[in-house]
Design a protein around this motif. Structure first.
Motif, PDB file in Angstrom:
ATOM      1  N   PRO A  37       0.835  -1.200   0.000  1.00 31.38           N
ATOM      2  CA  PRO A  37       0.000   0.000   0.000  1.00 31.38           C
ATOM      3  C   PRO A  37       0.867   1.247   0.000  1.00 31.38           C
ATOM      4  CG  PRO A  37       0.048  -0.994   2.182  1.00 31.38           C
ATOM      5  CD  PRO A  37       0.739  -1.959   1.261  1.00 31.38           C
ATOM      6  N   LEU A  62      -9.221   8.243   0.811  1.00 36.11           N
ATOM      7  CA  LEU A  62      -9.771   6.899   0.660  1.00 36.11           C
ATOM      8  C   LEU A  62     -10.739   6.818  -0.514  1.00 36.11           C
ATOM      9  CD1 LEU A  62     -10.354   5.972   4.403  1.00 36.11           C
ATOM     10  CD2 LEU A  62      -8.624   5.031   2.871  1.00 36.11           C
ATOM     11  N   ALA A  65      -8.602   6.906  -3.669  1.00 37.53           N
ATOM     12  CA  ALA A  65      -7.872   5.646  -3.836  1.00 37.53           C
ATOM     13  C   ALA A  65      -8.799   4.526  -4.282  1.00 37.53           C
ATOM     14  CB  ALA A  65      -7.177   5.278  -2.527  1.00 37.53           C
ATOM     15  N   ARG A  66      -9.987   4.506  -3.721  1.00 37.29           N
ATOM     16  CA  ARG A  66     -10.959   3.450  -4.064  1.00 37.29           C
ATOM     17  C   ARG A  66     -11.336   3.519  -5.543  1.00 37.29           C
ATOM     18  NH1 ARG A  66     -14.697   5.041  -0.820  1.00 37.29           N
ATOM     19  NH2 ARG A  66     -13.650   4.126   0.996  1.00 37.29           N
ATOM     20  N   ASN A  69      -8.533   1.859  -7.432  1.00 36.96           N
ATOM     21  CA  ASN A  69      -8.090   0.557  -6.919  1.00 36.96           C
ATOM     22  C   ASN A  69      -6.705   0.620  -6.281  1.00 36.96           C
ATOM     23  OD1 ASN A  69     -10.441  -0.880  -7.825  1.00 36.96           O
ATOM     24  ND2 ASN A  69      -9.603  -0.846  -9.897  1.00 36.96           N
ATOM     25  N   GLN A  71      -4.375   1.022  -2.671  1.00 39.12           N
ATOM     26  CA  GLN A  71      -4.401   0.781  -1.236  1.00 39.12           C
ATOM     27  C   GLN A  71      -3.501   1.804  -0.548  1.00 39.12           C
ATOM     28  OE1 GLN A  71      -6.350  -1.609   0.235  1.00 39.12           O
ATOM     29  NE2 GLN A  71      -7.138  -1.976  -1.844  1.00 39.12           N
ATOM     30  N   ASP A  73      -1.897   3.342   3.391  1.00 35.24           N
ATOM     31  CA  ASP A  73      -1.577   3.013   4.779  1.00 35.24           C
ATOM     32  C   ASP A  73      -1.232   4.298   5.514  1.00 35.24           C
ATOM     33  OD1 ASP A  73      -0.738   1.926   7.182  1.00 35.24           O
ATOM     34  OD2 ASP A  73       1.217   1.273   6.412  1.00 35.24           O
TER      35      ASP A  73
END
Length: 253
Positions: A37, A62, A65-66, A69, A71, A73
């Motif tokens: 990530p 988020l 990023a979604r 696709n 990830q 951290d």
């Protein structure tokens, strides 16, 4: 060898090809699952960056990023340490950040589109405190958080700034008369006061010492994908400092 292969039963050939297809698919999926990530160094700021990822800035990252696709951290730590960790990494992000030439702590990085702004203010408990402009602070005892950049103009004009660990420590020193003024960024400082039930010292909300637009900054080929994702998301649904936070709380700023 090839002759023997040609006379294998069709059912066996189909099974072999099927097994090979499954293996290739498995390797492909495993490769995606094992991709590291994107690391984001940040500081906990209620309503903006939170460990439960419900802060306003968390949700921008988020959601972006979604859509692509990706990830991510989030790694929470004190501001000075977050800046240090970002300066040492080759492929990572730091949030929030700016590229104001006076105070940028993300040199060499790419900054996303602006999603908010922060303001530097002077806080004081003195009823007789003068206008808290930079020029009037030179004769006062001024404090600020350790490791927190204030900008070249401020630090050049105020060469004897006393560094403290927390806004609570600053307010205690204001109360004891050991400091006349404390410099803090809004919304972070106001959020700290509210969360810790500390009365807010006097400050001029309409006249900040400095106002800086912010976003997320990244460097390295993998992390720069997040910049593209965030920019795309912001251009679809712009987020500004006037939007309601996604957190259940109602933070200042």
């Amino acid at each position: 060898m090839s002759a023997n292969f040609e006379f294998l039963p069709v059912s066996i050939l189909k099974a072999a090809f099927l097994a090979l297809s499954v293996l290739i698919t498995s390797v492909s999926v495993t490769g995606i699952a094992q991709a590291d990530p994107i690391t984001i160094f940040t500081t906990e700021l209620d309503g903006h960056h939170q460990p439960d990822a419900r802060g306003r800035y968390d949700q921008i990252v988020l959601s972006a990023a979604r859509q692509q696709n990706l990830q991510v951290d989030f790694r929470f730590m004190p501001p000075a340490r977050a800046i240090l960790q970002f300066s040492k990494c080759e492929d990572c992000c730091v949030s929030p950040c700016n590229q104001d030439p006076e105070i940028s702590h993300c040199p060499g990085a790419t900054l996303s589109d602006v999603w908010d702004k922060v303001e530097l203010h002077a806080f004081s408990l003195r009823p007789d405190a003068p206008d808290l402009a930079i020029a009037n602070l030179k004769t006062l005892d001024v404090g600020a958080i350790q490791g927190m950049p204030l900008g070249t103009r401020v630090e050049t004009n105020l060469t004897d700034i006393r560094r403290v660990d927390t806004p609570r420590a600053a307010v205690n020193m204001l109360t004891l008369g050991r400091l006349d003024v404390f410099l803090g960024w809004i919304p972070e400082t106001l959020v700290y006061f509210r969360v810790n039930d500390i009365p807010v010292p006097n400050y001029d909300a309409k006249n900040p010492l400095k106002s800086v637009p912010i976003g997320i900054a990244c460097k390295g080929s993998q992390s720069l994908r997040l910049i593209d994702a965030v920019n795309s998301y912001l251009r679809q649904a712009p987020q500004t400092s006037g939007t309601e936070p996604i957190s259940s709380s109602d933070p200042d700023g």
